[in-house]
Scaffold this motif. Structure first.
Motif, PDB file in Angstrom:
ATOM      1  N   SER A 154      61.777 -11.377  28.822  1.00 25.64           N
ATOM      2  CA  SER A 154      60.668 -10.458  29.115  1.00 25.64           C
ATOM      3  C   SER A 154      59.757 -11.024  30.207  1.00 25.64           C
ATOM      4  N   LYS A 206      60.336  -7.474  24.915  1.00 25.87           N
ATOM      5  CA  LYS A 206      59.235  -7.923  24.067  1.00 25.87           C
ATOM      6  C   LYS A 206      59.150  -7.087  22.792  1.00 25.87           C
ATOM      7  N   LEU A 232      55.929   3.059  32.104  1.00 24.75           N
ATOM      8  CA  LEU A 232      56.207   3.398  30.716  1.00 24.75           C
ATOM      9  C   LEU A 232      55.751   4.797  30.340  1.00 24.75           C
ATOM     10  N   HIS A 239      59.377  -4.913  29.037  1.00 18.67           N
ATOM     11  CA  HIS A 239      58.594  -4.409  27.902  1.00 18.67           C
ATOM     12  C   HIS A 239      59.465  -4.301  26.653  1.00 18.67           C
ATOM     13  N   LEU A 289      51.850  -5.443  23.960  1.00 22.51           N
ATOM     14  CA  LEU A 289      52.663  -4.232  24.020  1.00 22.51           C
ATOM     15  C   LEU A 289      51.805  -2.978  24.077  1.00 22.51           C
ATOM     16  N   GLU A 308      50.309  -2.747  27.525  1.00 27.74           N
ATOM     17  CA  GLU A 308      51.309  -2.318  28.507  1.00 27.74           C
ATOM     18  C   GLU A 308      51.565  -0.820  28.415  1.00 27.74           C
ATOM     19  N   LYS A 309      51.640  -0.288  27.189  1.00 26.21           N
ATOM     20  CA  LYS A 309      51.889   1.142  27.027  1.00 26.21           C
ATOM     21  C   LYS A 309      50.771   1.982  27.634  1.00 26.21           C
TER      22      LYS A 309
END
Length: 212
Positions: free
Chosen positions: A22, A37, A76, A34, A66, A69-70
């Motif tokens: 990752s 992970k 994403l 992503h 996470l 990141e989303k």
């Protein structure tokens, strides 16, 4: 300054490879990164020693990453082909390594590529069983990486075994990995897990032929 990541608890060592991958892919393949992970966290929650509170101290920051990141990664948002992206990238790495192997130019980089492909095939298991052809490539990548590592350690070039007997694949690999790829997930390719003191894994009895 962000708090430093705590040391990895012993019961989570098996997820290290996914976290390493990752990190390596964060800037070049953010979606693949992503989901490496994501899979690491999923496996960590399943395999952690619940009596060891440090496991949650390790996993919780990853879960926070996470979620961040989303929310923040444009790649994403609305992404509906994550599984395809991970699988295609794994197949791309696999093909490059296999081409080098059959060209008689396998080296440490080829070993690392086969190992990386196998790790990404494992990441694909978060979406369910691998298709039969991908499952075969996954098992082949694991065993071929070990054979190449042995050859590098011995100072020779690994050469593929020339055979047309398809049963060799199942006979050799199923004995080690089980009849389905998910059966092997209790023992993923984790950094250092199957290595000797020189960092080169020990080989199996023989090499399988390439998948068709």
């Amino acid at each position: 300054m962000a708090a430093a990541m705590p040391d990895m608890p012993p019961s989570l060592k098996s997820i290290k490879e996914y976290l390493v991958k990752s990190k390596q892919l964060a800037n070049v393949k953010p979606v693949v990164s992503h989901y490496c992970k994501v899979y690491a966290v999923e496996q960590g929650l399943k395999k952690r020693d619940k009596a060891d509170k440090s496991t949650l101290s390790f996993i919780m920051p990853l879960m926070d990453e996470l979620e961040k990141e989303k929310k923040e990664m444009a790649e994403l948002k609305g992404c509906e082909d994550a599984q395809m992206q991970v699988e295609l990238f794994a197949l791309e790495i696999f093909k490059k390594a296999d081409d080098q192997y059959y060209a008689g130019t396998a080296n440490l980089s080829t070993y690392q590529s086969f190992r990386a492909a196998a790790t990404l095939f494992e990441v694909c298991l978060q979406w369910g069983e691998l298709p039969p052809d991908v499952s075969e490539k996954y098992k082949y990548a694991k065993v071929t990486a070990i054979e190449i590592a042995k050859a590098v350690k011995e100072g020779r070039v690994a050469m593929p075994k020339q055979t047309s007997i398809a049963e060799d694949i199942q006979g050799e690999l199923d004995a080690e990995a089980g009849s389905s790829p998910s059966a092997t997930m209790g023992e993923p390719i984790a950094e250092g897990e199957d290595d000797d003191d020189d960092g080169i894994p020990l080989p199996p009895p023989s090499m399988p032929p390439p998948p068709t």
